[in-house]
Enzyme design. Structure first.
Site, mmCIF file in Angstrom:
data_model
loop_
_atom_site.group_PDB
_atom_site.id
_atom_site.type_symbol
_atom_site.label_atom_id
_atom_site.label_comp_id
_atom_site.label_asym_id
_atom_site.label_seq_id
_atom_site.Cartn_x
_atom_site.Cartn_y
_atom_site.Cartn_z
ATOM 1 N N THR A 155 32.912 48.961 32.905
ATOM 2 C CA THR A 155 32.797 48.425 34.262
ATOM 3 C C THR A 155 31.454 48.809 34.880
ATOM 4 O O THR A 155 30.773 49.707 34.393
ATOM 5 C CB THR A 155 33.919 48.975 35.166
ATOM 6 N N ASP A 156 31.073 48.101 35.941
ATOM 7 C CA ASP A 156 29.863 48.464 36.667
ATOM 8 C C ASP A 156 30.166 48.585 38.161
ATOM 9 O O ASP A 156 31.323 48.465 38.572
ATOM 10 C CB ASP A 156 28.719 47.479 36.380
ATOM 11 N N ALA A 157 29.133 48.833 38.939
ATOM 12 C CA ALA A 157 29.337 49.124 40.357
ATOM 13 C C ALA A 157 29.838 47.909 41.147
ATOM 14 O O ALA A 157 30.188 48.037 42.321
ATOM 15 C CB ALA A 157 28.049 49.670 40.978
ATOM 16 N N GLN A 158 29.873 46.729 40.528
ATOM 17 C CA GLN A 158 30.509 45.589 41.178
ATOM 18 C C GLN A 158 32.031 45.655 40.998
ATOM 19 O O GLN A 158 32.750 44.783 41.493
ATOM 20 C CB GLN A 158 29.970 44.261 40.608
ATOM 21 N N GLY A 159 32.512 46.658 40.260
ATOM 22 C CA GLY A 159 33.944 46.822 40.069
ATOM 23 C C GLY A 159 34.506 45.944 38.960
ATOM 24 O O GLY A 159 35.715 45.895 38.745
#
Lengths: 160, 160, 160, 160
Positions: free
Chosen positions: D31-35
């Protein structure tokens, strides 16, 4: 102008006993759904600092051959979370060189506010490529590191 | 001296129609057992170039809010394999801006011999954070890009 | 048939004091130019085992809310290198639960020959999402873990 | 019981013309910081499905030798975002085999609601390890694929 812009590592005396640091920015792919850098993504930052350190000491080419350093242990202590686009300064030093192994120490701080993100210690062992058994670290490598690190380097550490 | 050393992107006129590029080095964690860069690891290189491009155009902060760009499509054409410690120059440009989407083009070359590693095109759509439906790209963003890219930018592309 | 095939974790008594393990295969993207698994790529394997452990104990949903566990420290000891397509069994257990933190222990072995790849210990702290300060671990979480781990769990460890 | 639990791929007739699929779960590190899942992290999912496909067809060992497939192009179309712990079913097929190259097609759906996450097409070229020039795909490989894919396989595609 390429090579100049791309020089990311340099000697420093801002955080003794560290004498070298490299800069890196947190990429978007380094973050996770908690909105912070995934804890495993600091390891490539440490690698990057180590590569620039070895380049500065003329050790990068020395490594290529019939032997290579492999990771024996990695310990990271997380102090504060870095976020997307944070500029980090990663301090690196050789803490100890034994007969076949060495310990590298790291310290990553956020440039904007000098806050400590994490510290780490890696122990690497030099192994032969075939049987992967430990082999002695060459004198040239050892002497380059000793010359750069000076009195802060532990030379009589137990070999792993 | 930190911020200066860490500036990895800059305008360039060496590979038109590209007008911006960023430098990055292949880290050891980017390689795979074929001894070359894993094909998926070029994507963070493209991201890095795009972030520096947006920073240069003053668009990095503009993005933060109730909307964000999400990847709609990614196409990469691999020409030659990069290896550990290769210094790469990644050219980036906005090729097209539609009403809610834009196409970014990339070109990664190895600095040492100017050999092309890969080219890529990414289409991104601006979406609202809640329902994740496409929303119009703001005029400020569009104008900054148009001012930088000039006549090479396709403005009348079909919205995705 | 999907859910059945995709069940990767299960209770086990083959490596006490571990009581749970999960299977994973080394993907090509996990390898590096040394031809072995990159040392940082074991961390997602540990994550995977932990997620299946928490799913088995009914703790996965419990976590979602105003609090989350963040990594405080991670120590990995590498014993032998895994390679592409190796099937690994990752043993996981909660070793200690303090007031606001817990220590998880891992042990990854290669299924084909039962050779130990690495061991690890992670210390996690429960923090509030806003100020990110340590908060007490709930009784439901603590009791589920204690019921599963039994006498091997240290309950009186010092809170981090 | 290990090997059984760890079998992640199987033949299927649920999404023709695909005849094979593999299961994988979204890990936290994906996952990344965009969820959501970072767009580059679907590539290892495709790899995983392809490895299980090749294992099923007896082609995994066939590949090891003086030749290897390298990625020539990768195109991914993103339809909906996957999130942490989503169980994905990744369909894979060989769409075309030419003299020295082949095209593989992918389709990743979320098992819980059968929603399409993304589709992809990869073109790979078989190259010799030394000079890395294209070499003909062997008859054994070609026949195994043709036998499994049947009439849906394009055999007369142009060689890359």
């Amino acid at each position: 102008m390429g090579p100049v812009s791309a020089r990311l590592g340099q000697p420093t005396n801002r955080k003794p006993p560290f004498k070298f640091s490299a800069f890196t920015r947190v990429g978007f792919s380094d973050t996770d759904a908690q909105g912070i850098v995934y804890y495993g993504r600091y390891l490539p930052y440490f690698d990057l600092a180590r590569v620039e350190y070895e380049r500065h000491l003329g050790l990068l080419d020395l490594e290529i051959g019939e032997e290579e350093f492999v990771m024996r242990s990695s310990s990271v202590l997380y102090e504060a979370p870095a976020r997307f686009d944070d500029l980090l300064e990663v301090f690196v030093r050789t803490k100890r060189i034994g007969r076949t192994s060495m310990a590298n120490e790291y310290r990553a701080i956020r440039v904007a506010d000098d806050v400590l993100m994490c510290t780490a210690e890696h122990v690497l062992v030099l192994v032969s490529l075939g049987e992967r058994c430990a082999v002695p670290i060459g004198e040239a490598y050892r002497e380059s590191v000793a010359a750069f690190e000076g009195a802060d380097l532990e030379l009589s550490g137990p070999a792993t």
